[in-house]
Scaffold this motif. Structure first.
Motif, PDB file in Angstrom:
ATOM      1  N   GLU A 191      19.826  50.037 -50.099  1.00  0.00           N
ATOM      2  CA  GLU A 191      20.072  50.212 -48.660  1.00  0.00           C
ATOM      3  C   GLU A 191      20.235  51.682 -48.280  1.00  0.00           C
ATOM      4  O   GLU A 191      20.376  52.007 -47.112  1.00  0.00           O
ATOM      5  N   LYS A 229      26.695  41.081 -47.765  1.00  0.00           N
ATOM      6  CA  LYS A 229      25.417  41.733 -47.420  1.00  0.00           C
ATOM      7  C   LYS A 229      25.562  42.633 -46.201  1.00  0.00           C
ATOM      8  O   LYS A 229      25.082  43.775 -46.192  1.00  0.00           O
ATOM      9  N   LYS A 256      25.379  46.903 -46.101  1.00  0.00           N
ATOM     10  CA  LYS A 256      24.484  47.640 -45.186  1.00  0.00           C
ATOM     11  C   LYS A 256      25.261  48.674 -44.384  1.00  0.00           C
ATOM     12  O   LYS A 256      24.802  49.807 -44.209  1.00  0.00           O
ATOM     13  N   LYS A 305      24.790  52.744 -44.607  1.00  0.00           N
ATOM     14  CA  LYS A 305      24.452  53.515 -43.418  1.00  0.00           C
ATOM     15  C   LYS A 305      25.371  54.734 -43.296  1.00  0.00           C
ATOM     16  O   LYS A 305      24.940  55.849 -43.004  1.00  0.00           O
TER      17      LYS A 305
END
Ligand code: IMP
Ligand code: MG
Length: 176
Positions: free
Chosen positions: A53, A15, A19, A23
């Protein structure tokens, strides 16, 4: 026979890494519309997590290619079983894959898709086994480099099994 030997990458580590990758992609493609191509079936779980995300305008595409049979060794032969449903010419494309192993699948696929003149093309994979390369290949976005072990879970399978495991685990294959 086979059994799960150990957890290699935990759900929480996956997880956090997803992320981070999202990003980076969001920054690299800021202001652009990105066509994300999910390579079925293995990348489906990673794809679903990654896209949610991303802080970008995205389009989804799905492709299916044959690489492995039901075993753990590659045939070296790559065939497109299902193609994208919309032309990618002029698009910023990211291929989303579960793992780069020999590199045969992605080097072939990237070459085929490059011939369709996308504006750009990159590869994003959650796992990478660099020690197993048969052809020189590097993904632009890589989640985890892993050792030469057969892994399952988080979308990856052994003979169709284990794709729904939350962790990436090492599978041990025994003689019986
Ligand atoms: P490559 O063409 O050898 O790079 O193979 C890539 C494909 O092989 C991936 O999309 C996976 O479906 C499969 N694969 C490679 N290594 C593993 C593994 O450890 N577990 C499950 N599938 C694997
Ligand atoms: Mg696969």
């Amino acid at each position: 026979m086979q059994k799960i030997k150990q957890v290699l990458i935990s759900e929480s580590d996956i997880k956090a890494r997803v992320k981070e990758i999202a990003k980076k992609i969001s920054a690299d493609y800021a202001g652009k519309t990105v066509t994300l191509i999910c390579i079925l079936n293995g990348a489906s779980v990673f794809f679903a997590d990654l896209v949610r995300e991303l802080d970008l305008d995205v389009r989804f595409e799905f492709m299916s290619v044959s690489s492995y049979g039901s075993g753990t060794v590659t045939s070296g032969e790559v065939k497109i079983l299902k193609d994208v449903s919309y032309p990618i010419a002029g698009k910023d494309v990211i291929i989303v894959e579960d793992i780069i192993d020999s590199g045969c699948t992605l080097s072939y696929l990237k070459r085929v898709l490059e011939q369709r003149n996308p504006a750009s093309i990159a590869v994003c994979t959650i796992l990478d086994k660099p020690s197993r390369r048969k052809v020189d290949f590097k993904g632009e976005y890589v989640g985890f480099e892993i050792p030469d072990e057969f892994v399952i879970g988080y979308g990856l399978d052994y003979a169709g099994q284990y794709r729904n495991l939350k962790d990436v685990c090492i599978l041990e294959l025994t003689e019986d």
